[in-house]
Design a protein around this motif. Structure first.
Motif, short mmCIF file in Angstrom:
data_model
loop_
_atom_site.label_atom_id
_atom_site.label_comp_id
_atom_site.label_asym_id
_atom_site.label_seq_id
_atom_site.Cartn_x
_atom_site.Cartn_y
_atom_site.Cartn_z
N ASN A 342 -1.23 4.50 -14.24
CA ASN A 342 -0.21 5.52 -14.00
C ASN A 342 -0.32 6.12 -12.60
N VAL A 343 -0.02 5.28 -11.61
CA VAL A 343 0.01 5.72 -10.22
C VAL A 343 1.47 5.71 -9.76
N PHE A 344 1.90 6.81 -9.18
CA PHE A 344 3.29 6.96 -8.74
C PHE A 344 3.32 7.34 -7.27
N VAL A 345 4.03 6.55 -6.47
CA VAL A 345 4.13 6.81 -5.03
C VAL A 345 5.61 6.85 -4.67
N GLU A 346 6.06 7.95 -4.09
CA GLU A 346 7.49 8.02 -3.74
C GLU A 346 7.72 8.83 -2.47
N ASN A 347 8.80 8.44 -1.77
CA ASN A 347 9.30 9.20 -0.62
C ASN A 347 8.25 9.38 0.47
N CYS A 348 7.56 8.28 0.80
CA CYS A 348 6.53 8.33 1.83
C CYS A 348 6.94 7.52 3.05
N VAL A 349 6.36 7.88 4.20
CA VAL A 349 6.58 7.16 5.45
C VAL A 349 5.25 6.63 5.94
N MET A 350 5.22 5.34 6.27
CA MET A 350 4.00 4.71 6.77
C MET A 350 4.35 3.96 8.05
N ASP A 351 3.63 4.25 9.13
CA ASP A 351 4.01 3.61 10.40
C ASP A 351 2.90 3.74 11.42
N SER A 352 2.28 2.61 11.76
CA SER A 352 1.32 2.58 12.86
C SER A 352 0.91 1.14 13.10
N PRO A 353 0.77 0.73 14.37
CA PRO A 353 0.21 -0.60 14.64
C PRO A 353 -1.23 -0.71 14.16
N ASN A 354 -1.83 0.43 13.83
CA ASN A 354 -3.20 0.44 13.32
C ASN A 354 -3.26 0.66 11.81
N LEU A 355 -2.12 0.50 11.12
CA LEU A 355 -2.10 0.55 9.66
C LEU A 355 -2.06 -0.89 9.15
N ASP A 356 -3.07 -1.28 8.38
CA ASP A 356 -3.19 -2.68 7.98
C ASP A 356 -2.24 -3.06 6.84
N ARG A 357 -2.16 -2.23 5.80
CA ARG A 357 -1.30 -2.53 4.66
C ARG A 357 -0.63 -1.26 4.18
N ALA A 358 0.50 -1.41 3.51
CA ALA A 358 1.17 -0.25 2.93
C ALA A 358 0.55 0.09 1.57
N ILE A 359 0.64 -0.86 0.63
CA ILE A 359 0.07 -0.69 -0.70
C ILE A 359 -1.00 -1.76 -0.91
N ARG A 360 -2.18 -1.35 -1.34
CA ARG A 360 -3.31 -2.29 -1.47
C ARG A 360 -4.08 -2.03 -2.75
N THR A 383 5.51 -0.17 10.97
CA THR A 383 4.70 -1.34 11.28
C THR A 383 3.44 -1.38 10.42
N VAL A 384 3.17 -2.55 9.84
CA VAL A 384 1.87 -2.82 9.23
C VAL A 384 1.34 -4.14 9.81
#
Length: 477
Positions: A342-360, A383-384
């Protein structure tokens, strides 16, 4: 005698009615979750109690605090917190200024409140931190106190727009990581020495009592920053956290916690932004994470320790957050042995050349665990580096990570996700032949500039619904 029989019969009838109502309620909840998990999320949010404190203020300056950034204020914090408790609870106020201190131990009904320009500077001398019952990388032990620590407390908070500064850098705590990028050189002692991390893991495997897993001086296992251990009804709101020795926000065995409007900016080793572990009913919202490791990493214990505790992390809600640098935006694992659901993720912003993955999601056959029911929607990804969704049962770090505990991973949904630069893969998922990754759905997902749609190994039932990758609709295969 007849009266007693009547009372007994009446009791049976009452309990029968209650049982029917409970079962009916459970079926209704199950139907809601099956048809629309987001309605289930709304019910969870409404069920979480909020902190409440008496309108009383205890200014640390009234207890001898000095805001010069040099004088130790450990005793002043202790006195202010003690006075707050003795008077029925309230707000322990940290006024504007810089306050040096050792660890702060919170109590029930205490709200540690920082004014906008208040900064708490934590000592970098390990000798200032007593040995307490804590956890390190998913294994319980006796180790240096977290910088802010609450154990078995109820109705406790850290609020205000001030700053918590761990003062960690490559000349003190970070060097213990053994990482060359963090000041370590050959010949310098670190957590990687055989008598340190490896000994702790071995103790847990042999089920040595936690009271006998005594580390601290000479073992180089860095303290967590903010840890709520076996607490209930917790609030962390609006603060900024920088320069952490290790994991940053760590609720462990804690239920009903709200983390709201927090900014984390710390690029040290293992500087996860928030690590709920064995915790339930957790809301992380309106936060910004800019970290040296995972932005949010949901945990559930490591190997034998996790299986012995056997408390899954569940009902974890992430809303309206921004993820910048990090190994992953929202991550589950790798310390995951008691399971997550029961994990819920909503309305998020992810952005960086140094971010490897969005959801892992990361686990392996030493960890095991059941990871299920992960729902993601309304995600904007700039960017991921590597991939949008990564699911692996073969996470391998710190040497061999194989055993006899094959994980289960199932029911992952991404909906209404847009990605400008998707890295190497839209989806990278790998399971075991006897335990494939099951039931992945991508619906209304648009990913640009990605090398390949997928890398799949032992995946059962992956479904692309109205999903566009590199301007082409993805067909199910």
């Amino acid at each position: 005698m007849i009266v007693n029989k009547f009372i007994a019969l009446k009791s049976v009838l009452i309990f029968s009615v209650i049982a029917v109502l409970v079962l009916s309620c459970a079926k209704q909840t199950s139907k809601i979750s099956d048809s629309d998990p987001w309605k289930k999320m709304e019910l969870i949010v409404k069920s979480i109690p909020v902190t409440q404190f008496p309108d009383k203020t205890f200014n640390i300056n009234d207890f001898g605090a000095v805001a010069d950034g040099k004088t130790s204020n450990t005793i002043a914090f202790e006195k202010a917190i003690k006075a707050c408790v003795q008077n029925g609870g309230g707000k322990v106020l940290v006024p504007n200024g810089k306050y040096l201190t050792g660890p702060i131990h919170l109590e029930s009904n205490v709200n540690l409140h920082l004014e906008d320009n208040a900064e708490i500077l934590f000592s970098i001398d390990p000798k200032d931190y007593p040995i307490v019952h804590t956890s390190w990388e998913g294994t319980e032990l006796m180790n240096y106190s977290p910088l802010i620590y609450a154990k078995n407390k109820t109705n406790v908070a850290i609020t205000g727009k001030g700053t918590l500064n761990g003062q960690a850098n490559a000349t003190n705590w970070w060097i213990w990581s053994g990482g060359k990028d963090y000041g370590w050189k050959k010949g310098i002692a670190s957590q990687n020495d055989p008598k340190n991390r490896e000994v702790l893991v071995d103790m847990a495997e042999r089920n040595v009592p936690v009271s006998e897993r005594v580390f601290g001086e000479g073992r180089y296992l860095r303290p967590n920053f903010v840890e709520f251990f076996e607490c209930n009804t917790v609030l962390v709101k609006d603060i900024t956290v920088i320069n952490a020795p290790f994991w940053i926000l760590h609720p462990i065995k804690t239920n009903n916690i709200i983390i709201d409007g927090v900014t984390v900016n710390s690029h040290g080793p293992n500087n996860d932004g928030c690590d709920p572990e064995y915790s339930q009913n957790v809301i992380i919202k309106n936060c910004t994470f800019n970290t040296g490791d995972d932005c949010i990493a949901i945990k559930a214990g490591r190997d034998a320790d996790g299986r012995n505790v056997a408390i899954p992390s569940k009902n974890i809600i992430v809303q309206n957050c921004k993820m910048i640098d990090g190994h992953g935006g929202v991550v589950i694992g790798s310390e995951i042995s008691a399971g997550v659901n029961n994990v819920f993720v909503e309305n998020c912003v992810m952005d960086s050349p140094n971010l490897d993955r969005a959801i892992r999601i990361k686990t392996n056959s030493k960890r095991g665990g059941v990871i299920e029911d992960v729902f993601v929607r309304n995600l904007e990804v700039g960017t991921v580096k590597e991939c949008v969704l990564l699911v692996t049962m073969f996470y391998n770090v710190y040497g061999s990570q194989t055993g006899n505990f094959i994980p289960t991973v199932r029911n992952i949904s991404l909906e209404n996700v847009t990605v400008k630069n998707g890295g190497k893969y839209a989806v990278w998922a790998e399971g075991y032949e006897q335990s494939p990754v099951e039931n992945i759905i991508l619906k209304d997902v648009v990913i640009h500039k990605v090398d390949k749609v997928s890398l799949l190994k032992n995946v059962k039932n992956i479904n692309f619904i109205n999903t566009i990758v590199n301007e082409k609709k993805v067909e199910n295969h």
